[in-house]
Scaffold this motif. Structure first.
Motif, PDB file in Angstrom:
ATOM      1  N   HIS A 192       0.811  -1.222   0.000  1.00  0.00           N
ATOM      2  CA  HIS A 192       0.000   0.000   0.000  1.00  0.00           C
ATOM      3  C   HIS A 192       0.844   1.270   0.000  1.00  0.00           C
ATOM      4  O   HIS A 192       0.295   2.372  -0.081  1.00  0.00           O
ATOM      5  N   ASP A 227      -3.546 -10.906  -7.287  1.00  0.00           N
ATOM      6  CA  ASP A 227      -3.822 -11.156  -5.873  1.00  0.00           C
ATOM      7  C   ASP A 227      -4.799 -12.316  -5.818  1.00  0.00           C
ATOM      8  O   ASP A 227      -5.954 -12.175  -6.189  1.00  0.00           O
ATOM      9  N   SER A 253      -4.697  -7.146  -9.799  1.00  0.00           N
ATOM     10  CA  SER A 253      -4.572  -6.205  -8.694  1.00  0.00           C
ATOM     11  C   SER A 253      -3.940  -4.894  -9.124  1.00  0.00           C
ATOM     12  O   SER A 253      -4.472  -3.815  -8.864  1.00  0.00           O
ATOM     13  N   PRO A 261     -10.890  -4.258  -7.211  1.00  0.00           N
ATOM     14  CA  PRO A 261     -11.487  -3.901  -5.917  1.00  0.00           C
ATOM     15  C   PRO A 261     -10.586  -2.959  -5.125  1.00  0.00           C
ATOM     16  O   PRO A 261      -9.385  -3.219  -4.960  1.00  0.00           O
ATOM     17  N   LEU A 262     -11.143  -1.872  -4.647  1.00  0.00           N
ATOM     18  CA  LEU A 262     -10.338  -0.864  -3.964  1.00  0.00           C
ATOM     19  C   LEU A 262      -9.812  -1.351  -2.619  1.00  0.00           C
ATOM     20  O   LEU A 262      -8.908  -0.730  -2.045  1.00  0.00           O
ATOM     21  N   VAL A 263     -10.342  -2.461  -2.129  1.00  0.00           N
ATOM     22  CA  VAL A 263      -9.854  -2.988  -0.848  1.00  0.00           C
ATOM     23  C   VAL A 263      -8.559  -3.769  -1.018  1.00  0.00           C
ATOM     24  O   VAL A 263      -7.892  -4.080  -0.032  1.00  0.00           O
ATOM     25  N   LEU A 264      -8.191  -4.107  -2.258  1.00  0.00           N
ATOM     26  CA  LEU A 264      -6.952  -4.854  -2.465  1.00  0.00           C
ATOM     27  C   LEU A 264      -5.761  -3.995  -2.034  1.00  0.00           C
ATOM     28  O   LEU A 264      -5.738  -2.789  -2.263  1.00  0.00           O
ATOM     29  N   PRO A 265      -4.759  -4.619  -1.422  1.00  0.00           N
ATOM     30  CA  PRO A 265      -3.587  -3.851  -0.980  1.00  0.00           C
ATOM     31  C   PRO A 265      -2.730  -3.423  -2.172  1.00  0.00           C
ATOM     32  O   PRO A 265      -2.123  -4.242  -2.854  1.00  0.00           O
ATOM     33  N   ARG A 266      -2.699  -2.131  -2.437  1.00  0.00           N
ATOM     34  CA  ARG A 266      -1.862  -1.592  -3.495  1.00  0.00           C
ATOM     35  C   ARG A 266      -1.731  -0.086  -3.282  1.00  0.00           C
ATOM     36  O   ARG A 266      -2.503   0.515  -2.543  1.00  0.00           O
ATOM     37  N   ASP A 321      -2.127   3.724  -3.674  1.00  0.00           N
ATOM     38  CA  ASP A 321      -3.244   4.570  -4.101  1.00  0.00           C
ATOM     39  C   ASP A 321      -2.765   5.433  -5.262  1.00  0.00           C
ATOM     40  O   ASP A 321      -2.141   6.482  -5.063  1.00  0.00           O
ATOM     41  N   GLU A 360     -16.259  -1.493  -9.414  1.00  0.00           N
ATOM     42  CA  GLU A 360     -15.137  -2.359  -9.057  1.00  0.00           C
ATOM     43  C   GLU A 360     -15.427  -3.770  -9.558  1.00  0.00           C
ATOM     44  O   GLU A 360     -16.585  -4.194  -9.593  1.00  0.00           O
TER      45      GLU A 360
END
Length: 260
Positions: A126, A154, A159, A178-183, A185, A205
Motif C-alpha cells: 500500500h 492477488d 490487482s 477492488p479498492l480494498v486490495l492492498p496496493r 493509491d 469495481e
C-alpha cells in the motif's frame, strides 16, 4: 535533451547538491514522482499528500520539514522542458534523509504491452517506495517476455501493475480492481476516476482473473505516461482497442495540468 539526474539532499533546511559518487548505501522508505511539462503538473496536491503520509508512516514525523522540503524541490524544477522529479525518504546510516532527484523525463508512450507477473514480491504493497526495487525486477522480467509492464495478481485476480494502475472498460462503464486490495493509491487512477465522476460516467469495481478481461479495453495509467492503451497481453486475454476514447481521455488529463 540527453537523460540526466541531479541529486539533492535536504540538510539544515536547504537542498544541497550531492555528487552521485558520494552517495552511500540507502534504503528507500518513500518516493513520489510526477511529470512536469513546461512548468505544469497534474494533481500535485495529491502527490504531496501521498508522499507525506507515506513518510510519516515510515517514521519521519516532522511534517513541517516535509512541507519545506517539498516546496524547495518544486522551486528547483525548471519551468521549461519535460522533467520527472522524484521526492524520496531514505534511510542512510540508520538515519532518515530526505532526498530530491531532478530527472529529465524519458520518452513518453501512448500504448503498452503487458505480461502476468510470476509472483508478488511486495512487502508493503500500500506504500510507494519500499518495494520499488522489487517491482523494477518484475518489470525487467516482463521485458524479457516481450512486454513493457508486469501485471500483479492477488489470489489470481488482477490487482495492479508494477509501475501502473489498471483500469478497463466494458461498454460505457469504467472498472477498477477492488479498492480494498492492498496496493498503492494511484494518483493517476484517482484522477481518471474523478474525471469519470465529473462526466457522470459509471465507475465500478470488479475482481477478475486475466482471462475474464477478454474483449475489454484495458488501460495502464501512471503519473509519467498518463493513460496508455494496453495493446497486447503476452500469453493472456485478447483485448479490445478504443483509440478515440483513449485519445479523448488522454487530452482531458493533459488539460487538468496546472502551473506551480
Amino acid at each position: 535533451m540527453a537523460a540526466s539526474t541531479t541529486l539533492w539532499d535536504w540538510r539544515g533546511g536547504d537542498l544541497v547538491i550531492v555528487d552521485h559518487c558520494e552517495v552511500g548505501e540507502t534504503a528507500l522508505e518513500a518516493a513520489d514522482s510526477f511529470l512536469v511539462s513546461d512548468g505544469r503538473a497534474l494533481a500535485l496536491a495529491l502527490h504531496r499528500e501521498r508522499f507525506a503520509e507515506t513518510a510519516i508512516e515510515r517514521g519521519f514525523s516532522d511534517r513541517s520539514a516535509l512541507d519545506e522540503f517539498w516546496q524547495a524541490g518544486l522551486d528547483a524544477i525548471p519551468r521549461d522542458g519535460r522533467w520527472f522529479p522524484r521526492f524520496e525518504l531514505v534511510t542512510s546510516r540508520d538515519a532518515p534523509l530526505l532526498r530530491f532527484r531532478l530527472r529529465t523525463a524519458p520518452d513518453l508512450t501512448e500504448s503498452v504491452v503487458v505480461a502476468t507477473a510470476a509472483d508478488d514480491p511486495r512487502r508493503v504493497p500500500h506504500l510507494k517506495g519500499p518495494d520499488l526495487a522489487a517491482l523494477s525486477r518484475l518489470r525487467q522480467e516482463a521485458q524479457r517476455a516481450g512486454a513493457q509492464e508486469a501485471v500483479i495478481l492477488d489470489d489470481g485476480r488482477v490487482s495492479d501493475g508494477a509501475t501502473t494502475a489498471l483500469l478497463w472498460w466494458r461498454g460505457d462503464t469504467l472498472f477498477t480492481p477492488p479498492l480494498v486490495l492492498p496496493r498503492v493509491d494511484s494518483v493517476a487512477a484517482r484522477t481518471v476516476r474523478g474525471v469519470a465522476a465529473a462526466l457522470r460516467v459509471p465507475v465500478d469495481e470488479e475482481a477478475v482473473a486475466p482471462a475474464e478481461l477478454e474483449g475489454a479495453t484495458l488501460w495502464a495509467v501512471n503519473a509519467l505516461h498518463g493513460i496508455r492503451a494496453v495493446t497486447s497481453w503476452v500469453d493472456g486475454p485478447a483485448l479490445a482497442q478504443d483509440p478515440a476514447r483513449t485519445a479523448a481521455w488522454r487530452a482531458r488529463l493533459t488539460a487538468l495540468a496546472r502551473p506551480f
